[in-house]
Design a protein around this motif. Sequence first.
Motif, short mmCIF file in Angstrom:
data_model
loop_
_atom_site.label_atom_id
_atom_site.label_comp_id
_atom_site.label_asym_id
_atom_site.label_seq_id
_atom_site.Cartn_x
_atom_site.Cartn_y
_atom_site.Cartn_z
N ALA A 1 0.77 -1.38 0.12
CA ALA A 1 0.02 0.17 -0.04
C ALA A 1 1.03 1.27 0.04
O ALA A 1 0.72 2.30 -0.88
N GLN A 2 1.99 1.18 0.88
CA GLN A 2 3.03 2.33 0.72
C GLN A 2 3.58 2.44 -0.55
O GLN A 2 3.68 3.64 -0.87
N ALA A 3 3.90 1.37 -0.96
CA ALA A 3 4.70 1.38 -2.28
C ALA A 3 3.74 1.99 -3.45
O ALA A 3 4.37 2.59 -4.47
N TYR A 4 2.44 1.65 -3.37
CA TYR A 4 1.56 2.14 -4.39
C TYR A 4 1.33 3.85 -4.26
O TYR A 4 1.46 4.29 -5.25
N VAL A 5 1.61 4.30 -3.15
CA VAL A 5 1.51 5.83 -2.99
C VAL A 5 2.71 6.45 -3.72
O VAL A 5 2.62 7.22 -4.11
N ILE A 6 3.90 5.86 -3.23
CA ILE A 6 5.05 6.14 -3.76
C ILE A 6 5.08 5.96 -5.45
O ILE A 6 5.54 6.95 -6.12
N ALA A 7 4.72 5.12 -5.89
CA ALA A 7 4.68 4.78 -7.51
C ALA A 7 3.59 5.84 -8.11
O ALA A 7 3.73 5.91 -9.05
N HIS A 8 2.58 5.89 -7.44
CA HIS A 8 1.44 7.03 -8.10
C HIS A 8 2.19 8.37 -8.05
O HIS A 8 2.11 9.15 -9.23
N GLU A 9 3.08 8.97 -7.01
CA GLU A 9 3.63 10.12 -7.31
C GLU A 9 4.68 9.99 -8.31
O GLU A 9 4.89 11.12 -8.98
N VAL A 10 5.49 9.01 -8.49
CA VAL A 10 6.26 8.91 -9.48
C VAL A 10 5.50 9.00 -10.93
O VAL A 10 6.11 9.45 -12.04
N GLY A 11 4.41 8.36 -10.93
CA GLY A 11 3.46 8.45 -12.00
C GLY A 11 3.26 9.93 -12.52
O GLY A 11 3.10 10.03 -13.62
N HIS A 12 3.18 10.68 -11.56
CA HIS A 12 3.05 12.32 -11.85
C HIS A 12 4.36 12.78 -12.51
O HIS A 12 3.98 13.55 -13.41
N HIS A 13 5.40 12.40 -12.08
CA HIS A 13 6.79 12.61 -12.66
C HIS A 13 6.79 12.19 -14.14
O HIS A 13 7.43 12.90 -14.89
N VAL A 14 6.34 10.99 -14.30
CA VAL A 14 6.25 10.47 -15.67
C VAL A 14 5.28 11.53 -16.47
O VAL A 14 5.79 11.67 -17.90
N GLN A 15 4.01 11.94 -16.01
CA GLN A 15 3.51 12.65 -16.77
C GLN A 15 4.02 14.08 -16.96
O GLN A 15 3.72 14.51 -18.11
N ASN A 16 4.83 14.56 -16.31
CA ASN A 16 5.56 15.85 -16.48
C ASN A 16 6.38 15.59 -17.30
O ASN A 16 6.53 16.50 -18.42
N LEU A 17 7.25 14.34 -17.51
CA LEU A 17 8.24 14.27 -18.40
C LEU A 17 7.66 14.21 -19.86
O LEU A 17 8.11 14.63 -20.84
N ILE A 18 6.51 13.57 -20.20
CA ILE A 18 5.83 13.22 -21.32
C ILE A 18 4.76 14.50 -21.81
O ILE A 18 4.37 14.48 -22.73
N GLY A 19 4.98 15.33 -20.87
CA GLY A 19 4.07 16.55 -21.36
C GLY A 19 2.72 16.75 -20.88
O GLY A 19 1.96 17.44 -21.24
N VAL A 20 2.30 15.82 -20.24
CA VAL A 20 0.57 15.45 -19.79
C VAL A 20 0.70 16.54 -18.48
O VAL A 20 -0.39 17.43 -18.67
N LEU A 21 1.33 16.88 -17.62
CA LEU A 21 1.19 17.85 -16.56
C LEU A 21 1.53 19.31 -17.24
O LEU A 21 0.68 20.11 -16.69
N PRO A 22 2.37 19.45 -17.79
CA PRO A 22 2.48 20.91 -18.51
C PRO A 22 1.27 21.44 -19.32
O PRO A 22 0.57 22.54 -18.96
#
Length: 296
Positions: free
Chosen positions: A169-190
């Motif tokens: 459950a804790q790993a999922y939380v970290i992986a979710h936030e890393v998922g936002h980093h991936v979104q930032n890299l591929i242009g989704v967040l910007p």
Amino acid sequence: MRWRGRRQSSNVEDRRGRSGGGGFGRGGGGVRIPVGRIGGGGGISGIIVLVVLFFALRACGIDPLEILSQDTGGAPAGQQQTRASDEAAQFAGVVLAETEDVWKGIFQAEGATYAEPKMVLFSGQVRSACGFASAASGPFYCPGDKKLYLDLNFFDELARRFGASGDFAQAYVIAHEVGHHVQNLIGVLPKFNAMRQTMSQAEANQMSIRVELQADCFAGMWAHFTAQKGLLEAGDIDEALNAANQIGDDTLQRRTQGYVVPESFNHGTSAQRRAWFSRGLESGRLDACDTFNGPV
């Protein structure tokens, strides 16, 4: 999760115990608050009382040292807490390292290079390029400095307040936030941050749901490849799915206010969060995580 003995990421910035989270960047200043001082009603008289009590208990056949070590494995409570905190930090470092390995491979397969994020461990409050935040805000990712922020006490809250215990459950939380980093890299967040400047609150909430569900799907992708490594144990996936369920907008609102307001949702319902994590878990493919076309 079988994590002990595995590589810890070198991208962990530990600001715990520093005032205001230690400022911006590495080596930020901070003032430690002194604790455990003698004075203000304690002092020598208090020590004399403790000595007298010690010998009085021994005279009655009671070992005070045994009482002090009871249920703590013989170690003072402060040391127990320190060990638990250090273990949580080691675990978070291993999970971050595993996300680095997985996303590096995924990006390479797409002909791209994965830029690893930093993970800032803090206690109480922290400054980031996105502003000042307290632990009450929960874990978050800041696209401005490409760092994810985590107060390790959130893991205790996740189990106690949200009923989502277990290391995965804790790993999922970290992986979710890393998922936002991936979104930032591929242009989704910007793109999202630019679009919401002209959106109504209702429109921004709906788009935010799609962003969050994609991060859940990316967390599922990470779990997919972590399972292929043989690192998952029985019950791990159930722990992640339960965490996704417990932090759905509808579940949170029912718990906190007794009713739901769907138009205020901005992360997705429990059913949606479970479904998109599962989609990433089952497929392991980026194209399966397109939350922006069609219903969610």
